[in-house]
Scaffold this motif. Structure first.
Motif, short mmCIF file in Angstrom:
data_model
loop_
_atom_site.label_atom_id
_atom_site.label_comp_id
_atom_site.label_asym_id
_atom_site.label_seq_id
_atom_site.Cartn_x
_atom_site.Cartn_y
_atom_site.Cartn_z
N VAL A 136 0.85 -1.19 0.00
CA VAL A 136 0.00 0.00 0.00
C VAL A 136 0.89 1.25 0.00
CG1 VAL A 136 -1.78 1.28 1.24
CG2 VAL A 136 -1.79 -1.21 1.29
N ALA A 137 0.54 2.18 -0.88
CA ALA A 137 1.18 3.49 -0.90
C ALA A 137 0.05 4.50 -0.93
CB ALA A 137 2.08 3.63 -2.13
N SER A 138 -0.30 5.02 0.25
CA SER A 138 -1.46 5.90 0.32
C SER A 138 -1.13 7.19 1.07
CB SER A 138 -2.63 5.19 1.01
OG SER A 138 -2.33 4.93 2.37
N SER A 139 -2.01 8.15 0.91
CA SER A 139 -1.90 9.42 1.61
C SER A 139 -3.31 9.89 1.95
CB SER A 139 -1.19 10.46 0.74
OG SER A 139 -1.92 10.70 -0.44
N VAL A 140 -3.37 10.91 2.78
CA VAL A 140 -4.64 11.52 3.14
C VAL A 140 -4.82 12.75 2.26
CG1 VAL A 140 -5.91 12.71 4.98
CG2 VAL A 140 -4.53 10.69 5.50
N GLU A 141 -5.94 12.82 1.59
CA GLU A 141 -6.23 13.96 0.70
C GLU A 141 -7.53 14.62 1.14
OE1 GLU A 141 -4.09 14.85 -1.63
OE2 GLU A 141 -2.80 13.09 -1.31
N ASP A 142 -7.68 15.87 0.78
CA ASP A 142 -8.92 16.63 0.99
C ASP A 142 -9.37 16.64 2.45
OD1 ASP A 142 -8.95 16.99 -1.80
OD2 ASP A 142 -10.12 15.16 -2.08
N PHE A 143 -8.43 16.71 3.39
CA PHE A 143 -8.75 16.69 4.82
C PHE A 143 -9.45 18.00 5.19
CE2 PHE A 143 -8.01 17.32 9.31
CZ PHE A 143 -8.19 16.07 9.85
N ARG A 144 -10.62 17.86 5.79
CA ARG A 144 -11.38 19.02 6.27
C ARG A 144 -11.84 18.74 7.69
NH1 ARG A 144 -13.24 18.37 1.02
NH2 ARG A 144 -12.67 20.06 -0.37
N LEU A 145 -11.52 19.66 8.59
CA LEU A 145 -11.91 19.55 9.98
C LEU A 145 -13.06 20.50 10.23
CD1 LEU A 145 -11.34 18.62 12.94
CD2 LEU A 145 -9.88 20.65 13.11
N VAL A 176 -14.56 15.13 10.78
CA VAL A 176 -13.52 15.25 9.75
C VAL A 176 -13.98 14.49 8.52
CG1 VAL A 176 -11.58 15.59 11.33
CG2 VAL A 176 -12.18 13.28 10.63
N GLU A 177 -13.66 15.07 7.39
CA GLU A 177 -13.89 14.37 6.12
C GLU A 177 -12.58 14.39 5.35
OE1 GLU A 177 -16.50 16.42 3.28
OE2 GLU A 177 -16.51 18.12 4.63
N PHE A 178 -12.31 13.27 4.68
CA PHE A 178 -11.05 13.12 3.95
C PHE A 178 -11.19 11.91 3.05
CE2 PHE A 178 -10.78 10.58 7.73
CZ PHE A 178 -10.13 9.42 7.36
N ARG A 179 -10.14 11.65 2.31
CA ARG A 179 -10.10 10.41 1.54
C ARG A 179 -8.69 9.85 1.56
NH1 ARG A 179 -8.37 11.05 -3.90
NH2 ARG A 179 -7.97 13.25 -4.33
N TYR A 180 -8.66 8.52 1.60
CA TYR A 180 -7.39 7.83 1.42
C TYR A 180 -7.20 7.68 -0.08
CZ TYR A 180 -7.62 6.39 6.34
OH TYR A 180 -7.69 6.36 7.70
N ALA A 181 -6.06 8.14 -0.59
CA ALA A 181 -5.76 8.07 -2.02
C ALA A 181 -4.41 7.41 -2.21
CB ALA A 181 -5.76 9.47 -2.63
N GLY A 182 -4.27 6.73 -3.32
CA GLY A 182 -3.00 6.10 -3.62
C GLY A 182 -3.18 4.81 -4.38
N ARG A 183 -2.37 3.81 -4.01
CA ARG A 183 -2.40 2.53 -4.70
C ARG A 183 -2.33 1.40 -3.69
NH1 ARG A 183 -3.36 3.43 -9.53
NH2 ARG A 183 -3.04 1.31 -10.20
N VAL A 184 -3.03 0.34 -4.02
CA VAL A 184 -2.91 -0.93 -3.31
C VAL A 184 -2.46 -1.92 -4.37
CG1 VAL A 184 -4.10 -2.71 -1.99
CG2 VAL A 184 -4.77 -0.32 -1.71
N GLY A 185 -1.19 -2.24 -4.36
CA GLY A 185 -0.62 -3.02 -5.45
C GLY A 185 -0.79 -2.24 -6.74
N GLN A 186 -1.49 -2.83 -7.70
CA GLN A 186 -1.73 -2.17 -8.98
C GLN A 186 -3.08 -1.45 -9.03
OE1 GLN A 186 0.66 -1.95 -11.36
NE2 GLN A 186 1.89 -2.93 -9.77
N ARG A 187 -3.87 -1.57 -7.97
CA ARG A 187 -5.22 -0.97 -7.98
C ARG A 187 -5.21 0.42 -7.35
NH1 ARG A 187 -5.14 -5.49 -6.49
NH2 ARG A 187 -6.36 -7.16 -5.84
N ALA A 188 -6.06 1.28 -7.87
CA ALA A 188 -6.21 2.63 -7.32
C ALA A 188 -6.96 2.58 -5.99
CB ALA A 188 -6.96 3.52 -8.31
N LEU A 189 -6.54 3.41 -5.07
CA LEU A 189 -7.21 3.56 -3.79
C LEU A 189 -7.82 4.96 -3.76
CD1 LEU A 189 -7.80 2.62 -0.86
CD2 LEU A 189 -5.61 3.68 -0.23
N ASN A 190 -9.12 5.02 -3.53
CA ASN A 190 -9.82 6.30 -3.43
C ASN A 190 -11.02 6.07 -2.50
OD1 ASN A 190 -10.58 8.95 -3.82
ND2 ASN A 190 -11.75 8.49 -5.66
N THR A 191 -10.75 6.11 -1.20
CA THR A 191 -11.76 5.77 -0.21
C THR A 191 -12.13 7.02 0.58
OG1 THR A 191 -10.87 3.53 -0.01
CG2 THR A 191 -12.31 4.29 1.76
N ARG A 192 -13.38 7.43 0.46
CA ARG A 192 -13.87 8.61 1.19
C ARG A 192 -14.30 8.22 2.59
NH1 ARG A 192 -13.85 12.72 -2.07
NH2 ARG A 192 -13.94 12.39 -4.31
#
Length: 151
Positions: A73-82, A93-109
């Motif tokens: 997993v290579a992810s970061s926190v994006e669009d963090f709002r407190l 708080v609202e945010f999303r985990y963005a990045g990659r899990v292996g070859q798949r895109a990660l975009n979890t709100r």
């Protein structure tokens, strides 16, 4: 000096991200962000919406299972709002985990509603797009099969 509710929750999100990225040293500091009798729910979880994780020890066990050894997993926190509320102990708080899990895109709100007392999380309701996460981790077909079996 005690952390504010917002500082505590930001630390939580950042440490979970480091853990998901494979940093196992985050387990103890993560558990330490919670009160001994903390209560965490995932009301929108497709399989566990009616369950809770209660207590620091149960949360420590949960975090120890989080990093999957066979998944890169290579992810970061994006669009963090407190968002503060009229109650100084409660933040959203609202945010999303963005990045990659292996070859798949990660975009979890995610949206967390968290109560923090004396710098420790006592209650959290975590609204996560669990199906997006399952897709990124490559387990969506299994999750959907389990959900379909329950019909």
């Amino acid at each position: 000096m005690t952390r504010t509710a917002g500082e505590t929750v930001r630390e939580l999100v950042d440490r979970v991200t480091m853990l998901r990225n494979g940093d196992h040293s985050q387990i103890e500091p993560l558990a330490g962000l919670y009160a001994l009798d903390a209560y965490v729910t995932h009301p929108l979880h497709p399989e566990h919406a009616n369950s809770a994780t209660a207590g620091r020890e149960a949360l420590r066990a949960h975090f120890s299972r989080l990093p999957q050894a066979d998944v890169s997993v290579a992810s970061s926190v994006e669009d963090f709002r407190l968002h503060t509320t009229a109650d100084p102990e409660v933040v959203i708080v609202e945010f999303r985990y963005a990045g990659r899990v292996g070859q798949r895109a990660l975009n979890t709100r995610c949206i967390f509603v968290v109560r923090v007392v004396a710098g420790l999380i006592v209650e959290s309701r975590d609204y996560i797009d669990h199906l997006a996460s399952a897709r990124a981790y490559g387990v969506l077909p299994e999750v959907l099969a389990r959900l379909g079996a329950g019909l």
